[in-house]
Design a protein around this motif. Structure first.
Motif, PDB file in Angstrom:
ATOM      1  N   LEU A 159      27.905  53.283  36.974  1.00  0.00           N
ATOM      2  CA  LEU A 159      29.074  52.639  37.553  1.00  0.00           C
ATOM      3  C   LEU A 159      28.816  52.293  39.010  1.00  0.00           C
ATOM      4  O   LEU A 159      28.439  53.158  39.807  1.00  0.00           O
ATOM      5  N   HIS A 160      29.003  51.033  39.365  1.00  0.00           N
ATOM      6  CA  HIS A 160      28.861  50.599  40.748  1.00  0.00           C
ATOM      7  C   HIS A 160      30.215  50.392  41.411  1.00  0.00           C
ATOM      8  O   HIS A 160      30.398  50.738  42.577  1.00  0.00           O
ATOM      9  N   MET A 161      31.176  49.838  40.661  1.00  0.00           N
ATOM     10  CA  MET A 161      32.494  49.559  41.243  1.00  0.00           C
ATOM     11  C   MET A 161      33.562  49.580  40.157  1.00  0.00           C
ATOM     12  O   MET A 161      33.411  48.941  39.109  1.00  0.00           O
ATOM     13  N   ASP A 162      34.616  50.334  40.404  1.00  0.00           N
ATOM     14  CA  ASP A 162      35.805  50.299  39.560  1.00  0.00           C
ATOM     15  C   ASP A 162      36.878  49.573  40.360  1.00  0.00           C
ATOM     16  O   ASP A 162      37.267  50.018  41.439  1.00  0.00           O
ATOM     17  N   PHE A 163      37.371  48.448  39.839  1.00  0.00           N
ATOM     18  CA  PHE A 163      38.292  47.612  40.603  1.00  0.00           C
ATOM     19  C   PHE A 163      39.739  48.111  40.550  1.00  0.00           C
ATOM     20  O   PHE A 163      40.589  47.575  41.250  1.00  0.00           O
ATOM     21  N   LYS A 164      40.021  49.101  39.739  1.00  0.00           N
ATOM     22  CA  LYS A 164      41.308  49.809  39.746  1.00  0.00           C
ATOM     23  C   LYS A 164      42.501  48.856  39.706  1.00  0.00           C
ATOM     24  O   LYS A 164      43.435  48.948  40.506  1.00  0.00           O
ATOM     25  N   ILE A 165      42.467  47.922  38.780  1.00  0.00           N
ATOM     26  CA  ILE A 165      43.604  47.022  38.584  1.00  0.00           C
ATOM     27  C   ILE A 165      44.653  47.746  37.746  1.00  0.00           C
ATOM     28  O   ILE A 165      44.335  48.393  36.750  1.00  0.00           O
ATOM     29  N   ALA A 166      45.897  47.646  38.143  1.00  0.00           N
ATOM     30  CA  ALA A 166      46.970  48.373  37.471  1.00  0.00           C
ATOM     31  C   ALA A 166      47.105  47.931  36.022  1.00  0.00           C
ATOM     32  O   ALA A 166      47.049  46.741  35.707  1.00  0.00           O
ATOM     33  N   SER A 167      47.301  48.899  35.146  1.00  0.00           N
ATOM     34  CA  SER A 167      47.486  48.600  33.731  1.00  0.00           C
ATOM     35  C   SER A 167      48.950  48.317  33.438  1.00  0.00           C
ATOM     36  O   SER A 167      49.839  48.671  34.222  1.00  0.00           O
ATOM     37  N   THR A 168      49.202  47.673  32.314  1.00  0.00           N
ATOM     38  CA  THR A 168      50.567  47.357  31.920  1.00  0.00           C
ATOM     39  C   THR A 168      51.079  48.264  30.812  1.00  0.00           C
ATOM     40  O   THR A 168      52.266  48.278  30.524  1.00  0.00           O
ATOM     41  N   GLY A 169      50.175  49.012  30.174  1.00  0.00           N
ATOM     42  CA  GLY A 169      50.552  49.846  29.050  1.00  0.00           C
ATOM     43  C   GLY A 169      50.461  49.145  27.713  1.00  0.00           C
ATOM     44  O   GLY A 169      50.759  49.737  26.675  1.00  0.00           O
ATOM     45  N   SER A 170      50.032  47.888  27.702  1.00  0.00           N
ATOM     46  CA  SER A 170      49.946  47.114  26.466  1.00  0.00           C
ATOM     47  C   SER A 170      48.538  47.207  25.872  1.00  0.00           C
ATOM     48  O   SER A 170      47.551  46.981  26.566  1.00  0.00           O
ATOM     49  N   ALA A 171      48.462  47.522  24.581  1.00  0.00           N
ATOM     50  CA  ALA A 171      47.176  47.578  23.890  1.00  0.00           C
ATOM     51  C   ALA A 171      46.681  46.195  23.503  1.00  0.00           C
ATOM     52  O   ALA A 171      45.571  46.050  22.987  1.00  0.00           O
ATOM     53  N   HIS A 172      47.496  45.160  23.755  1.00  0.00           N
ATOM     54  CA  HIS A 172      47.128  43.789  23.408  1.00  0.00           C
ATOM     55  C   HIS A 172      46.949  42.918  24.648  1.00  0.00           C
ATOM     56  O   HIS A 172      46.913  41.698  24.542  1.00  0.00           O
ATOM     57  N   ASN A 173      46.837  43.559  25.816  1.00  0.00           N
ATOM     58  CA  ASN A 173      46.648  42.821  27.064  1.00  0.00           C
ATOM     59  C   ASN A 173      45.150  42.617  27.294  1.00  0.00           C
ATOM     60  O   ASN A 173      44.508  43.331  28.054  1.00  0.00           O
ATOM     61  N   TYR A 174      44.582  41.591  26.620  1.00  0.00           N
ATOM     62  CA  TYR A 174      43.141  41.359  26.646  1.00  0.00           C
ATOM     63  C   TYR A 174      42.718  40.771  27.994  1.00  0.00           C
ATOM     64  O   TYR A 174      43.231  39.735  28.416  1.00  0.00           O
ATOM     65  N   THR A 175      41.783  41.438  28.635  1.00  0.00           N
ATOM     66  CA  THR A 175      41.373  41.110  30.003  1.00  0.00           C
ATOM     67  C   THR A 175      39.989  40.474  30.011  1.00  0.00           C
ATOM     68  O   THR A 175      39.080  40.936  29.313  1.00  0.00           O
ATOM     69  N   ARG A 176      39.831  39.427  30.804  1.00  0.00           N
ATOM     70  CA  ARG A 176      38.544  38.759  30.980  1.00  0.00           C
ATOM     71  C   ARG A 176      38.257  38.605  32.463  1.00  0.00           C
ATOM     72  O   ARG A 176      39.156  38.303  33.239  1.00  0.00           O
ATOM     73  N   SER A 177      37.002  38.786  32.831  1.00  0.00           N
ATOM     74  CA  SER A 177      36.606  38.693  34.241  1.00  0.00           C
ATOM     75  C   SER A 177      35.272  37.970  34.348  1.00  0.00           C
ATOM     76  O   SER A 177      34.400  38.124  33.484  1.00  0.00           O
ATOM     77  N   TYR A 178      35.123  37.201  35.421  1.00  0.00           N
ATOM     78  CA  TYR A 178      33.891  36.465  35.691  1.00  0.00           C
ATOM     79  C   TYR A 178      33.591  36.503  37.183  1.00  0.00           C
ATOM     80  O   TYR A 178      34.474  36.776  38.009  1.00  0.00           O
ATOM     81  N   TYR A 179      32.351  36.193  37.500  1.00  0.00           N
ATOM     82  CA  TYR A 179      31.950  36.122  38.904  1.00  0.00           C
ATOM     83  C   TYR A 179      32.330  34.764  39.488  1.00  0.00           C
ATOM     84  O   TYR A 179      32.389  33.751  38.789  1.00  0.00           O
ATOM     85  N   ILE A 180      32.571  34.779  40.801  1.00  0.00           N
ATOM     86  CA  ILE A 180      32.871  33.561  41.537  1.00  0.00           C
ATOM     87  C   ILE A 180      32.157  33.648  42.880  1.00  0.00           C
ATOM     88  O   ILE A 180      31.922  34.747  43.396  1.00  0.00           O
ATOM     89  N   ASN A 181      31.777  32.514  43.448  1.00  0.00           N
ATOM     90  CA  ASN A 181      31.000  32.483  44.698  1.00  0.00           C
ATOM     91  C   ASN A 181      29.704  33.275  44.547  1.00  0.00           C
ATOM     92  O   ASN A 181      29.387  34.139  45.362  1.00  0.00           O
ATOM     93  N   GLY A 182      28.967  32.983  43.497  1.00  0.00           N
ATOM     94  CA  GLY A 182      27.766  33.752  43.233  1.00  0.00           C
ATOM     95  C   GLY A 182      28.167  35.136  42.761  1.00  0.00           C
ATOM     96  O   GLY A 182      28.910  35.288  41.796  1.00  0.00           O
ATOM     97  N   SER A 183      27.690  36.156  43.466  1.00  0.00           N
ATOM     98  CA  SER A 183      28.040  37.539  43.130  1.00  0.00           C
ATOM     99  C   SER A 183      28.995  38.144  44.142  1.00  0.00           C
ATOM    100  O   SER A 183      29.172  39.368  44.173  1.00  0.00           O
TER     101      SER A 183
END
Length: 738
Positions: free
Chosen positions: A618-642
């Motif tokens: 593990l290098h970084m945990d971004f600690k984004i708040a959860s909503t409690g939904s098991a169907h809240n599908y999350t996607r993430s990508y890089y921007i500005n290179g890395s």
């Protein structure tokens, strides 16, 4: 300038604008003049419900001179429905400037762009335009109906009466929030605070917001939340059980059980009502305290020195004021001057240091990032607008295209491809909105979930549909017209991969992988069109996404709903992974950073982490708040290179931008259909590979008339609203693929 001079100025301005003077306005000046003669001080109270559109410009002329007058304060009040366009409210507030004391807009529903109080970023940007603002209420203390700090807590001597500038906006509808969708009265420009009822000896506790409390309690166990608090505050996790200074304060207030390491019931301690949704933003109070340094009272609680110190600590830990760790705003002109002079410092105190900095200089990449930091600092409201193609391309029967997946071209900054829910593949110039190529849906092509451009052959792209159909297209052979004619020139068809969700080509453009709603991954040869191998049982549950590394043609990663992410090497004929990393929920997305140093992993409900690609640590945990939904599908990508990541989830209308090296939040971008006022939810998103702080977001509406649109976001340009969105069809959301 005395009050009578202001009245004369008002009459002259009415004559200039050819409007009749408003008798109500004249009476306000008259009352202020009497007050001045009797008390030596005077305030003018303007009631918005007694004004009309014609009164606005004469009043603005008066307010331009208000700072140089002997008027001590100006109050803007509202008691009943207005007879004028409410978009004039903000210009009035800005014109009054330093003499503005109280703004109270009860039961008002201004236009969505008024103040744009939608989140922490836009709220502070709007309020920073009021330099004399000293008091702010996003909600009311139960025992306080007036301005100033709560007298039950701090004593009557602490009340700020005449000198305090304050804002209280209640029951109003702003961008991103609607009364039908939020509990309680929607917006009271007054964060939730916790005090023990009937007690005045725990003054140190009074500045702690309910949201901050909830955030603090996430680390120590379960908590009983009042029904007045939105459900998003109930999704608390059990992490480390550590006693903090704040917990000791709570214990002294009988709100924290140090023996058992858990909070007591909060039901008896909620003392604010009519909260704005912004009050439930994490670290709301600290953010406001830091970004509005002149503020003295927030939500009827005085801002103490300890508040400011805590605010600075919390802010520096969780947020970035400007990108690339820059501490102060800087103009673009200044950055360009430094580039021309060969110096990066704010000033050159002596010539020797200047020569040294000129000699070594700074890279072009450094100045590009400096320019974007300067531009981003001046853009409070990002420019959002839908991709033009959706507004004018129709199929037979006047049906609009409905995008399901999209990808930027890796070498041509103008091109983008998107696949539709009906199986079409569309190549467009996303800068001009012109159609470049259109492939109609064949009988065996369903919703397009996988798209990937070839790098060495820039005219070719791979597309895969959810029924397993895989084809390689050459866009140079595809005409830029919408028709039902299928073109076979330059098309390569591969063996089907059932229930496909993802495809990806390796760095050598000679092989690609396909994954789907199964535990297997297939390897294909691009030149021969044959399936080379099927790797079976790579995970315990379906594999949603497979991604090759950017620089190695052999390394690839898989993410599965079995909670595992695995790295594989084709040279080992993948029988076992190089390593396995686990998430607490099912994994939706994985991708390599552009330099292949990191793996970005996104699991269900905002669990986003960055791993070291070499060993999965593990290098970084971004600690984004959860909503409690098991169907809240999350996607993430890089921007500005890395440098940064963008993250969005299918049950939320927000895109979050976080720094990859610090984990701190730079900005949140809220998505809304300005035509209907409905929220738009994130289905997929990509950073623009050629433009810093540009991205595109595939959105969908969950309303009866569902819309699927690609929204382009420019964080460097400001806008007070988006263009009109196009209409879509009522369809069911699908959450597979990247």
């Amino acid at each position: 300038m005395d009050v009578s001079s202001l009245q004369s100025r008002y009459l002259d301005s009415c004559k200039k604008h050819e409007v009749l003077p408003n008798s109500a306005v004249l009476s306000w000046f008259y009352k202020a003049e009497i007050q001045k003669s009797e008390q030596g001080k005077c305030s003018i109270k303007f009631f918005l419900n007694q004004l009309c559109n014609a009164d606005i410009y004469p009043l603005i002329d008066v307010f331009l001179a208000i700072d140089s007058s002997d008027v001590d304060a100006v109050d803007i009040l509202h008691e009943s429905p207005c007879n004028f366009n409410e978009e004039y409210v903000m210009p009035l507030l800005q014109t009054i400037n330093l003499k503005l004391r109280v703004v109270d807009l009860h039961d008002m529903s201004p236009e969505e762009n008024f103040l744009q109080v939608a989140n922490l970023w836009t709220t502070t940007a709007a309020l920073s335009k009021l330099p004399s603002l000293l008091e702010l209420r996003f909600q009311n203390c139960l025992c306080c109906k007036d301005t100033g700090p709560c007298p039950a807590s701090f004593g009557d001597k602490a009340r700020i009466a005449f000198e305090t500038s304050s804002i209280s906006i209640r029951d109003a509808t702003f961008q991103g929030f609607h009364a039908k969708e939020n509990c309680g009265d929607l917006l009271s420009l007054t964060g939730s605070a916790l005090i023990k009822e009937g007690s005045a000896k725990f003054d140190n506790l009074l500045h702690i917001s309910e949201v901050e409390m909830s955030s603090c309690l996430q680390r120590v166990g379960s908590i009983e939340i009042s029904s007045d608090v939105p459900p998003s505050l109930n999704g608390l996790s059990n992490l480390e059980n550590k006693i903090t200074d704040k917990e000791e304060i709570l214990a002294r207030a009988h709100m924290w059980d140090l023996k058992n390491g858990r909070p007591t019931s909060l039901k008896n301690y909620i003392s604010h009502h009519h909260p704005s949704p912004i009050c439930f933003e994490k670290h709301y109070r600290e953010y406001m305290v830091v970004l509005l340094p002149r503020l003295e009272v927030l939500d009827n609680f005085s801002i103490t020195k300890m508040d400011r110190e805590m605010g600075r600590t919390i802010f520096s830990k969780y947020y970035e004021y400007l990108p690339y760790k820059r501490q102060n705003k800087e103009s673009v002109v200044t950055v360009l001057q430094k580039r021309e002079m060969g110096t990066a410092g704010a000033s050159c105190p002596n010539f020797s240091k200047f020569k040294q900095s000129c000699h070594h200089g700074k890279s072009q990449c450094h100045f590009s990032r400096s320019l974007t930091a300067a531009k981003l600092g001046s853009a409070a409201w990002p420019l959002l607008h839908p991709l033009h193609t959706f507004s004018h391309i129709y199929k037979e029967g006047s049906k609009r295209l409905r995008a399901r997946q999209f990808e930027y071209h890796p070498s041509d900054s103008r091109l983008m491809v998107f696949g539709t829910l009906d199986g079409e593949v569309v190549v467009i110039n996303h800068e001009s909105g012109k159609l470049v190529g259109y492939v109609p849906s064949a009988n065996n092509m369903n919703s397009i979930l996988g798209l990937c451009w070839l790098k060495k052959y820039p005219s070719k792209l791979l597309a895969g549909s959810d029924n397993g159909c895989l084809k390689l297209f050459d866009i140079s052979h595809i005409p830029p017209i919408v028709s039902d004619v299928n073109y076979s020139a330059g098309v390569v068809t591969f063996d089907d991969f059932d229930q496909l969700t993802s495809v990806h080509v390796n760095s050598g453009d000679d092989q690609f992988l396909a994954s789907g709603y199964s535990k297997d991954v297939a390897l294909y040869d691009i030149f021969s069109g044959k399936r080379l191998q099927l790797f079976t049982n790579m995970h315990r549950e379906p594999i949603n996404v497979v991604k090759f590394a950017h620089h190695s043609p052999f390394l690839f990663a898989t993410s599965s709903f079995d909670h595992d992410v695995k790295l594989w090497d084709l040279r080992q004929k993948p029988q076992w992974p190089c390593y396995t990393a686990s998430s607490s929920c099912g994994n939706v997305m994985v991708c390599f950073s552009p330099d292949d140093r990191y793996l970005l992993v996104s699991a269900v409900d905002n669990e986003v982490k960055q791993l070291l690609a070499v060993d999965g640590r593990l290098h970084m945990d971004f600690k984004i708040a959860s909503t409690g939904s098991a169907h809240n599908y999350t996607r993430s990508y890089y921007i500005n290179g890395s440098d940064y990541i963008i993250s969005g989830s299918c049950d939320e209308n927000v895109v979050r931008i976080c720094c990859t090296q610090t984990g701190r939040r730079l900005r949140d971008v809220y998505l809304e259909d300005v035509e209907s006022g409905n929220s738009l939810f994130v289905q997929s998103l990509r950073g623009d590979p050629f433009r810093l702080f540009h991205m595109s977001v595939l959105t969908a509406s969950k309303r009866p008339c569902s819309k699927w649109e690609i929204i382009k976001v420019n964080l460097l340009a400001s806008s007070h609203g988006t263009e009109e969105h196009s209409h879509g069809q009522n369809i069911q959301s699908t959450f597979l693929g990247g």
